[in-house]
Design a protein around this motif. Structure first.
Motif, PDB file in Angstrom:
ATOM      1  N   PHE A 165       0.785  -1.225   0.000  1.00 28.48           N
ATOM      2  CA  PHE A 165       0.000   0.000   0.000  1.00 28.48           C
ATOM      3  C   PHE A 165       0.822   1.283   0.000  1.00 28.48           C
ATOM      4  CE2 PHE A 165      -2.652  -3.123   2.477  1.00 28.48           C
ATOM      5  CZ  PHE A 165      -3.521  -3.397   1.436  1.00 28.48           C
ATOM      6  N   TRP A 174      -2.447   2.479  12.026  1.00 28.68           N
ATOM      7  CA  TRP A 174      -3.783   2.590  11.446  1.00 28.68           C
ATOM      8  C   TRP A 174      -4.619   3.500  12.339  1.00 28.68           C
ATOM      9  CZ3 TRP A 174      -4.223   0.630   6.682  1.00 28.68           C
ATOM     10  CH2 TRP A 174      -3.257  -0.292   6.278  1.00 28.68           C
ATOM     11  N   ARG A 209      -7.284   4.771   7.821  1.00 30.63           N
ATOM     12  CA  ARG A 209      -6.159   4.988   6.912  1.00 30.63           C
ATOM     13  C   ARG A 209      -4.878   4.501   7.591  1.00 30.63           C
ATOM     14  NH1 ARG A 209      -7.064   9.105   3.189  1.00 30.63           N
ATOM     15  NH2 ARG A 209      -5.308   8.139   2.075  1.00 30.63           N
ATOM     16  N   ASP A 215      -3.742   5.057  -1.415  1.00 31.23           N
ATOM     17  CA  ASP A 215      -4.938   4.574  -2.106  1.00 31.23           C
ATOM     18  C   ASP A 215      -5.850   3.686  -1.275  1.00 31.23           C
ATOM     19  OD1 ASP A 215      -4.222   5.857  -4.541  1.00 31.23           O
ATOM     20  OD2 ASP A 215      -2.789   4.239  -4.947  1.00 31.23           O
ATOM     21  N   VAL A 216      -5.343   3.043  -0.235  1.00 28.92           N
ATOM     22  CA  VAL A 216      -6.177   2.094   0.501  1.00 28.92           C
ATOM     23  C   VAL A 216      -6.925   2.798   1.623  1.00 28.92           C
ATOM     24  CG1 VAL A 216      -4.332   1.444   2.118  1.00 28.92           C
ATOM     25  CG2 VAL A 216      -6.191  -0.165   1.619  1.00 28.92           C
ATOM     26  N   THR A 217      -8.215   2.490   1.768  1.00 31.76           N
ATOM     27  CA  THR A 217      -9.043   3.033   2.843  1.00 31.76           C
ATOM     28  C   THR A 217      -9.885   1.911   3.438  1.00 31.76           C
ATOM     29  OG1 THR A 217     -10.833   3.591   1.316  1.00 31.76           O
ATOM     30  CG2 THR A 217      -9.185   5.297   1.741  1.00 31.76           C
ATOM     31  N   LYS A 224      -9.936  -2.889   4.591  1.00 31.31           N
ATOM     32  CA  LYS A 224      -9.246  -3.702   3.599  1.00 31.31           C
ATOM     33  C   LYS A 224      -7.742  -3.684   3.822  1.00 31.31           C
ATOM     34  CE  LYS A 224      -8.114  -3.905  -1.324  1.00 31.31           C
ATOM     35  NZ  LYS A 224      -8.289  -3.277  -2.648  1.00 31.31           N
ATOM     36  N   GLY A 225      -7.193  -2.515   4.146  1.00 31.50           N
ATOM     37  CA  GLY A 225      -5.753  -2.400   4.324  1.00 31.50           C
ATOM     38  C   GLY A 225      -5.233  -3.267   5.442  1.00 31.50           C
ATOM     39  N   SER A 236      -5.927  -7.119   5.019  1.00 30.86           N
ATOM     40  CA  SER A 236      -5.089  -7.767   4.006  1.00 30.86           C
ATOM     41  C   SER A 236      -3.723  -8.114   4.579  1.00 30.86           C
ATOM     42  CB  SER A 236      -4.919  -6.858   2.785  1.00 30.86           C
ATOM     43  OG  SER A 236      -6.152  -6.625   2.145  1.00 30.86           O
TER      44      SER A 236
END
Length: 401
Positions: A119, A187, A200, A245-247, A250-251, A254
């Protein structure tokens, strides 16, 4: 028809079903290398490190970096680019020594490096990944909070905008490598911001003012591992510190799937060490005029433990082959962690019964591994949460709330 290779005339006590026949020569070489490195670096010291609650994590990281074990399954930026099966086999050998040693490598490679690799911006990757792969920089992964473990969506760590900068405030708990880290992946919730986009991820150098890490002591599990509480007191970061880009969840989820994959292999290393200790003890220990191994109940325990260990390894290898070919779905990773950790801890506990009172002695590895697996059972998703992930996959009905 191709003639099969000759079979060994005698079963390997730790591989009765000849699982090795499913591995390539290259995979066996990786396993042998990691076993040698882990044993040479830690084998003579791990019991004392555990008893003392201290581990030379920075020195170990540099040596593991030299061996190519940090972020070994990642491509580029100084990483080895090895397969998922290679990484799984490495995890077994590391955890066969101690869960804390595997955690050092797993958090560095799968969580901190993995998050930046998946990410991060190109600047993040160039700045951190080469030095992390070499073990010269240590990373940690700040997700869990004092009041929010299994429910990360409710995290209270906040990130707000101040001009072009971000201001982070909050606390993280049970963070492996936290007090020795050079960089933290944090996070935080941005929901309160105008146009906020939920959770984020941020790349935070740990020498940033307002960041502090406090090592957690008096642990009864994972004692050969550095664990910390992180505090963020109005930490100011530049705008480009955020993953671009990741929000949302999911971040972090993953990244957790990557770590869980290593864990579902690694726990079997702890189980293997305990089974082998119990097997040898049962042959050497005499009671009522015969070895413990000569009693039917002892053999039943050994047979059950051996079967569960081999079934777990078969599952791990199957998931590894899937990961290398088509990738894994989250519920498949949950099946692996749910089964293999629960079976591994049962193997450790049963092994302890074969040793009797000696099973609790630090002269043997069993109680140390059993205590460690109490943590492995719950971190990166508790057994209950993985059961619910599997339950949703089976029924289509979420039951988390």
């Amino acid at each position: 028809m191709k003639k099969p290779p000759p079979r060994s005339p005698k079963a390997d006590p730790l591989d009765v079903i000849d699982l090795d026949a499913m591995l390539s020569d290259e995979e066996k070489d990786v396993r042998a290398m990691v076993r040698r490195v882990a044993t040479d670096l830690c084998g003579e010291h791990i019991a004392q490190w555990y008893e003392d609650g201290q581990v030379p994590a920075r020195e170990l990281a540099r040596e593991f970096g030299k061996a190519g074990l940090l972020g070994m399954h990642l491509d580029g930026y100084g990483c080895a680019g090895m397969s998922a099966v290679d990484y799984g086999l490495a995890s077994v050998e590391l955890e066969a020594v101690d869960s804390g040693i595997r955690s050092l490598v797993s958090v560095q490679g799968s969580l901190a490096m993995g998050a930046i690799h998946m990410f991060g911006s190109e600047e993040h990757k160039q700045q951190w990944l080469p030095s992390m792969a070499a073990g010269e920089a240590i990373g940690c992964f700040g997700l869990t909070e004092p009041d929010h473990g299994s429910d990360p969506a409710s995290m209270t760590t906040r990130a707000r905008r101040d001009g072009d900068d971000w201001i982070l405030t909050g606390r993280k708990l049970w963070i492996t490598n936290g007090s020795i880290a050079d960089v933290a992946v944090i996070w935080a919730n941005t929901t309160d911001e105008p146009g906020g986009r939920g959770i984020r991820g941020f790349v935070l150098p740990t020498d940033t003012p307002g960041f502090a890490a406090h090592e957690i002591h008096h642990k009864l599990s994972l004692r050969a591992s550095v664990t910390a509480e992180l505090t963020l007191d109005r930490v100011r970061l530049p705008g480009d510190a955020v993953f671009p880009d990741v929000t949302g969840l999911k971040g972090p989820l993953s990244c957790l799937s990557e770590a869980r994959y290593g864990i579902l292999w690694g726990a079997l290393g702890a189980a293997r060490t305990c089974l082998e200790a119990a097997r040898r003890y049962s042959i050497e220990r005499t009671q009522f005029g015969r070895p413990l191994a000569g009693f039917q109940l002892t053999q039943a325990k050994l047979a059950s433990m051996s079967t569960e260990l081999q079934l777990g390894l078969l599952l791990a290898l199957h998931l590894g082959r899937l990961k290398d070919s088509v990738g894994l779905r989250p519920e498949q990773v949950s099946v692996g962690k749910f089964n293999n950790i629960t079976k591994a801890i049962e193997i450790c506990r049963t092994s302890r019964t074969i040793l009797g009172a000696n099973g609790i002695s630090g002269e043997f590895p069993i109680m140390r591994h059993a205590n460690n697996l109490e943590s492995v059972l719950t971190y990166e998703g508790t057994a209950e949460m993985h059961a619910l992930v599997l339950g949703q996959a089976l029924t289509g009905v979420p039951a988390f709330r």
